[in-house]
Design a protein around this motif. Structure first.
Motif, PDB file in Angstrom:
ATOM      1  N   TYR A 171     -38.701  19.856 -36.333  1.00 52.53           N
ATOM      2  CA  TYR A 171     -37.252  19.648 -36.279  1.00 52.53           C
ATOM      3  C   TYR A 171     -36.881  18.226 -36.727  1.00 52.53           C
ATOM      4  O   TYR A 171     -35.925  18.027 -37.469  1.00 52.53           O
ATOM      5  CB  TYR A 171     -36.740  19.913 -34.861  1.00 52.53           C
ATOM      6  CG  TYR A 171     -35.266  19.661 -34.708  1.00 52.53           C
ATOM      7  CD1 TYR A 171     -34.343  20.585 -35.188  1.00 52.53           C
ATOM      8  CD2 TYR A 171     -34.805  18.511 -34.089  1.00 52.53           C
ATOM      9  CE1 TYR A 171     -32.978  20.358 -35.055  1.00 52.53           C
ATOM     10  CE2 TYR A 171     -33.449  18.275 -33.946  1.00 52.53           C
ATOM     11  CZ  TYR A 171     -32.542  19.190 -34.434  1.00 52.53           C
ATOM     12  OH  TYR A 171     -31.195  18.962 -34.307  1.00 52.53           O
ATOM     13  N   THR A 205     -34.895  27.709 -34.478  1.00 49.11           N
ATOM     14  CA  THR A 205     -34.103  28.931 -34.455  1.00 49.11           C
ATOM     15  C   THR A 205     -34.216  29.596 -33.091  1.00 49.11           C
ATOM     16  O   THR A 205     -35.073  29.239 -32.274  1.00 49.11           O
ATOM     17  CB  THR A 205     -34.596  29.907 -35.533  1.00 49.11           C
ATOM     18  OG1 THR A 205     -35.939  30.307 -35.205  1.00 49.11           O
ATOM     19  CG2 THR A 205     -34.563  29.259 -36.921  1.00 49.11           C
ATOM     20  N   PRO A 259     -37.840  18.651 -42.477  1.00 50.76           N
ATOM     21  CA  PRO A 259     -37.209  19.089 -41.220  1.00 50.76           C
ATOM     22  C   PRO A 259     -36.965  20.596 -41.213  1.00 50.76           C
ATOM     23  O   PRO A 259     -36.536  21.176 -42.205  1.00 50.76           O
ATOM     24  CB  PRO A 259     -35.881  18.319 -41.200  1.00 50.76           C
ATOM     25  CG  PRO A 259     -36.129  17.120 -42.059  1.00 50.76           C
ATOM     26  CD  PRO A 259     -37.063  17.594 -43.138  1.00 50.76           C
ATOM     27  N   GLN A 260     -37.282  21.214 -40.079  1.00 52.31           N
ATOM     28  CA  GLN A 260     -37.125  22.648 -39.892  1.00 52.31           C
ATOM     29  C   GLN A 260     -36.257  22.890 -38.665  1.00 52.31           C
ATOM     30  O   GLN A 260     -36.486  22.283 -37.626  1.00 52.31           O
ATOM     31  CB  GLN A 260     -38.490  23.317 -39.666  1.00 52.31           C
ATOM     32  CG  GLN A 260     -39.486  23.110 -40.777  1.00 52.31           C
ATOM     33  CD  GLN A 260     -39.111  23.851 -42.037  1.00 52.31           C
ATOM     34  OE1 GLN A 260     -38.595  24.961 -41.966  1.00 52.31           O
ATOM     35  NE2 GLN A 260     -39.356  23.235 -43.174  1.00 52.31           N
ATOM     36  N   PRO A 261     -35.294  23.790 -38.773  1.00 56.17           N
ATOM     37  CA  PRO A 261     -34.442  24.063 -37.601  1.00 56.17           C
ATOM     38  C   PRO A 261     -35.217  24.789 -36.506  1.00 56.17           C
ATOM     39  O   PRO A 261     -36.206  25.478 -36.786  1.00 56.17           O
ATOM     40  CB  PRO A 261     -33.347  24.962 -38.175  1.00 56.17           C
ATOM     41  CG  PRO A 261     -33.954  25.607 -39.368  1.00 56.17           C
ATOM     42  CD  PRO A 261     -34.929  24.608 -39.927  1.00 56.17           C
TER      43      PRO A 261
END
Length: 144
Positions: free
Chosen positions: A113, A125, A121-123
């Motif tokens: 994140y 979920t 960056p990765q959300p």
């Protein structure tokens, strides 16, 4: 291939927890961390020798030119050894590994994140959050 290697790493990790916990109960936590580090260095040297010969790697001129936080893996590894060796005899194999996996998954999601260490960056979920909740439920169920 990467999935098989990751699964093998998980098996090796659980086995390492078990062996280090057994050693710590016999020689103490400090000696266990030191012995593990010495043997880890020997294994690292063998890996390096095999991989560098195979890939034709040469030179160390770039090896130490990165920010400090790229080099704390050895300290973190010793901390993992100490934590596992301490927890394993007290909590058992399943609970220790489950707690480690839960903490690894939660912190890895946070690292993704935040985009730490060059990651994109990765959300987080709702499915990732649900997966973390299932891991937490699994840890809870392992208590019984």
């Amino acid at each position: 291939m990467a999935i098989l290697i990751a699964l093998a790493g998980g098996i090796f990790s659980a086995a390492q927890f078990l062996t280090n916990g057994g050693l710590a109960s016999r020689v103490g936590l400090g000696k266990t961390v030191l012995i593990n580090s010495i043997l880890g260095f020997a294994g690292s040297f063998i890996f390096y020798a095999c991989l560098s010969a195979r890939r034709g790697e040469t030179g160390w001129n770039q090896a130490f030119s990165f920010p400090w936080h790229y080099y704390i893996g050895g300290f973190l590894g010793a901390s993992v050894v100490a934590a596992a060796a301490y927890a394993m005899p007290r909590l058992g194999a399943a609970m220790t590994v489950a707690l480690f996996v839960l903490a690894q998954a939660a912190s890895a999601a946070a690292f993704d994140y935040l985009g730490l260490m060059g990651l994109s960056p990765q959300p987080i979920t709702w499915l990732k959050a649900l997966g973390a909740a299932f891991l937490a439920a699994g840890v809870f169920l392992l208590r019984f």
